[in-house]
Design an enzyme around this catalytic site. Structure first.
Site, PDB file in Angstrom:
ATOM      1  N   CYS A 176      18.669  50.384  64.765  1.00 38.17           N
ATOM      2  CA  CYS A 176      17.850  51.711  63.930  1.00 38.17           C
ATOM      3  C   CYS A 176      16.448  51.960  64.932  1.00 38.17           C
ATOM      4  O   CYS A 176      16.263  51.061  65.858  1.00 38.17           O
ATOM      5  CB  CYS A 176      17.181  51.545  62.724  1.00 38.17           C
ATOM      6  SG  CYS A 176      16.291  49.837  62.367  1.00 38.17           S
ATOM      7  N   SER A 177      15.459  52.652  64.833  1.00 34.28           N
ATOM      8  CA  SER A 177      14.599  52.844  65.448  1.00 34.28           C
ATOM      9  C   SER A 177      13.421  51.786  65.135  1.00 34.28           C
ATOM     10  O   SER A 177      13.122  51.058  66.169  1.00 34.28           O
ATOM     11  CB  SER A 177      13.775  54.241  65.215  1.00 34.28           C
ATOM     12  OG  SER A 177      13.646  54.567  64.088  1.00 34.28           O
TER      13      SER A 177
END
Length: 104
Positions: free
Chosen positions: A11-12
């Site tokens: 994910c970020s």
């Protein structure tokens, strides 16, 4: 029974994905499934390509699937996007079942 499979969530930022990993681990324990589940930022994807069987992307970074799939195809790995509803509700059991269904 599926044993010793390795799932990596990408994910970020990593905050919500870490919570999902915890819930997935709990679900795996309850089901008696031996699995390693971790989460990393997108930038660490390539250095982990040979360490995991499947890569699950958070819905917010689904735009990376095409790029990551090209890398994974070279290594015989799987890249999929986590269902937005399951991610949003932090349904670790459903995400775990999804990942395990993809690992044959």
């Amino acid at each position: 029974m599926i044993n010793n499979k390795k799932i990596l969530l990408c994910c970020s930022a990593g905050m919500s994905t870490s919570l999902l990993v915890t819930k997935m681990r709990k679900a795996a324990e309850e089901k008696g499934v031996e699995v390693e589940i971790n989460a990393v930022a997108l930038e660490l994807f390539e250095e982990n390509v040979n360490k995991y069987d499947i890569f699950l992307l958070g819905p917010q970074v689904k735009f990376k699937k095409t790029v990551f799939q090209k890398v994974d195809d070279q290594h015989g790995k799987i890249v999929e996007v986590i269902n937005m509803m399951d991610y949003g509700t932090m349904n670790g059991a459903k995400v775990l079942d999804f990942a395990l269904s993809l690992i044959k």
